[in-house]
Design a protein around this motif. Structure first.
Motif: not given
Length: 170
Positions: A46-54, A62-70, A83-90
């Motif tokens: 699930x790619x969080x840059x374009x909201x579709x599956x690869x 796979x990167x660590x992302x903190x959406x609420x912090x940002x 505040x939490x961070x977790x893995x996301x695919x981009x």
């Protein structure tokens, strides 16, 4: 961005990770680790840059992302312990962003987690398959935003709790 409309014409927009944030994440993620790109052999991430599956063979990371912090930094608030961070695919390289109809990443149960303007969790709702005809997904957004304390929601995967995308007040 992907837009969804309920029967009462309220619009909810799925927000991918912002392109400026993606640029940062491709240098160093929110855990201060460098991006390590790879070719996705199987596809389906699930790619969080374009909201579709690869697709098989795409270069992703796979990167660590903190959406609420940002979000909180932009809103001038401190989410504290929330505040939490977790893995996301981009995508490892720039992509054109989302171009979808319907809800991103269909076919599974999701959690719609509510946050206040101070970055505190206000609750959440388990939502069935967004492809279902019953409109449960849009009902969960309408219910969340009917509460004036709710500033935004995160849509998360049930099985791992991973952040999928954000929806803000219409």
């Amino acid at each position: 961005m992907t837009t969804h409309t309920t029967m009462d014409a309220t619009t909810y927009t799925a927000r991918p990770i912002d392109p400026a944030v993606l640029k940062d994440l491709r240098t160093a993620d929110d855990a201060d680790r460098p991006m390590v790109p790879f070719a996705d052999e199987e596809g389906g991430a699930p790619l969080r840059c374009c909201l579709r599956r690869s697709e098989p063979g795409e270069r992703i990371a796979l990167v660590s992302y903190a959406p609420l912090r940002r979000w909180a930094a932009g809103a001038g608030v401190d989410p504290g312990a929330y505040d939490e961070q977790g893995p996301v695919f981009i995508h490892a390289d720039d992509c054109p962003g989302p171009d979808l109809r319907g809800h991103p990443f269909p076919g599974a149960h999701r959690t719609v987690r509510r946050y206040s303007a101070e970055g505190r969790i206000l609750g959440g709702r388990l939502v069935g398959n967004p492809e279902a005809f019953d409109g449960a997904f849009d009902k969960a957004f309408a219910e969340a935003f009917a509460d004036p304390e709710v500033a935004l929601v995160h849509v998360r995967a049930v099985e791992y709790g991973c952040f999928l995308y954000e929806v803000r007040r219409p």
